[in-house]
Design a protein around this motif. Structure first.
Motif, PDB file in Angstrom:
ATOM      1  N   ARG A   1      27.569 -18.746  21.371  1.00 22.01           N
ATOM      2  CA  ARG A   1      28.126 -19.268  22.645  1.00 22.01           C
ATOM      3  C   ARG A   1      27.228 -18.777  23.940  1.00 22.01           C
ATOM      4  O   ARG A   1      27.077 -19.602  24.880  1.00 22.01           O
ATOM      5  CB  ARG A   1      29.500 -18.889  22.789  1.00 22.01           C
TER       6      ARG A   1
ATOM      7  N   ARG B   1      23.844 -20.931  23.741  1.00 19.74           N
ATOM      8  CA  ARG B   1      24.318 -22.220  24.358  1.00 19.74           C
ATOM      9  C   ARG B   1      24.647 -22.104  25.760  1.00 19.74           C
ATOM     10  O   ARG B   1      24.268 -23.391  26.504  1.00 19.74           O
ATOM     11  CB  ARG B   1      25.604 -23.013  23.500  1.00 19.74           C
ATOM     12  N   ARG B   2      25.100 -21.124  26.050  1.00 20.96           N
ATOM     13  CA  ARG B   2      25.336 -21.139  27.911  1.00 20.96           C
ATOM     14  C   ARG B   2      23.934 -21.302  28.427  1.00 20.96           C
ATOM     15  O   ARG B   2      23.805 -22.097  29.456  1.00 20.96           O
ATOM     16  CB  ARG B   2      26.288 -19.852  28.061  1.00 20.96           C
TER      17      ARG B   2
ATOM     18  N   GLU C   1      28.338 -24.001  15.544  1.00 17.86           N
ATOM     19  CA  GLU C   1      28.498 -22.776  15.630  1.00 17.86           C
ATOM     20  C   GLU C   1      28.809 -22.369  14.296  1.00 17.86           C
ATOM     21  O   GLU C   1      28.162 -21.073  13.833  1.00 17.86           O
ATOM     22  CB  GLU C   1      29.902 -22.644  16.590  1.00 17.86           C
TER      23      GLU C   1
END
Length: 309
Positions: free
Chosen positions: A208, A211-212, A258
């Motif tokens: 995460r 991906r941010r 994910e």
């Protein structure tokens, strides 16, 4: 992603986009091949205000001897360019090299900063190393603890701290103008991603966090903390872009889910040995690079906990 996290990312995207027409951050890298670490001096050409990011203290583990050759090269560069150091930025408590931040701070000034979740690292590893009363575990070894979204500046160039946990709970990426210093969150596209099996690490959080970062504009410059020369490549490289990572990262390019990433990362981490310098590095870096206090005989000692990690 929470509403607050969305707002922080939107601010980072806006900052990167707005930086296109402004003074471009000047970045000078210093690569330590012994630890495969890239340190950076980043400065605003308009004001000559600067930050040093992820510095390295030379360390001969076999001899138990520290050195300052790389740090001295940074000092020489800063002075030759007439730069003023405002910040000594750490992306996390590194497990593969000792920080030279206190040495550099004594010579050049500046505030030493890291992410607030260093408190979690200090708590876990303070117990592992049975740290004594000289170690407060309250973040006071640093001058500033950044929360997600905290804003600061390098001269006239705005900066935002982004919390990017996963490799460790305390990882911070620094978005400075249109450049990002990612720490260990990402490696070069042909090498992939960092391990997530240290205490407090989490492969889902790492996915995460990556991906941010990859939601920033595709032209955003990414400056990485390490390079290990992926198979088939004969030179070290530590600068890339968001766009290149999105299309070409072998572990986490666009389209990798994910669950796929977590399965890959977990299996890969199970095959890895501990970093050679993790025990000296963590106990120094959790203190902001400060060495443990000397014993009564005037000598400083590092601890080697047995059968713990």
């Amino acid at each position: 992603m929470s509403v607050m996290t969305d707002m922080i990312l939107a601010a980072a995207v806006s900052q990167v986009s707005a930086a296109k027409g402004l003074s471009k951050l000047v970045v000078r890298s210093f690569f330590d091949e012994t630890t495969n670490t890239a340190s950076y001096v980043a400065h605003d050409p308009a004001t000559l205000r600067a930050a040093i990011i992820d510095s390295v203290l030379d360390f001969d583990a076999a001899a138990g001897r520290t050195g300052t050759a790389l740090a001295d090269a940074i000092i020489a560069y800063v002075r030759s360019e007439g730069l003023a150091i405002d910040w000594l930025l750490e992306t996390h408590a590194h497990a593969d090299h000792l920080s030279a931040a206190p040495y550099l701070q004594k010579a050049l000034g500046g505030a030493l900063a890291i992410g607030r979740d260093i408190l979690r690292v200090q708590d876990v590893f303070g117990k592992i190393f049975n740290a004594g009363t000289d170690f407060a575990r309250d973040g006071s070894d640093f001058d500033r603890l950044f929360d997600d979204g905290d804003q600061f500046a390098i001269g006239t160039i705005p900066a935002i701290a982004l919390h990017v946990p996963g490799h460790t709970p305390a990882d911070i990426a620094y978005v400075i103008g249109e450049a990002v210093f990612t720490g260990d969150t990402l490696f070069m596209p042909d090498y992939g991603s960092a391990r997530a099996d240290f205490p407090g690490g989490d492969a889902r959080e790492l996915y995460r966090s990556v991906r941010r970062l990859l939601k920033l504009p595709v032209e955003t410059r990414l400056f990485l903390c390490h390079d290990y020369k992926a198979a088939g490549r004969d030179r070290y490289v530590w600068e890339t872009t968001v766009g290149t990572q999105r299309t070409g990262n072998v572990h986490i390019h666009d389209g990798v889910s994910e669950d796929e990433f977590v399965a890959m990362r977990t299996a890969r981490d199970a095959t890895l040995s501990m970093p050679k310098l993790i025990l000296p590095s963590i106990q120094v870096n959790m203190r902001g690079g400060h060495l443990p206090a000397p014993d009564a005989n005037g000598t400083r000692y590092l601890q080697i906990p047995l059968n713990v990690l």
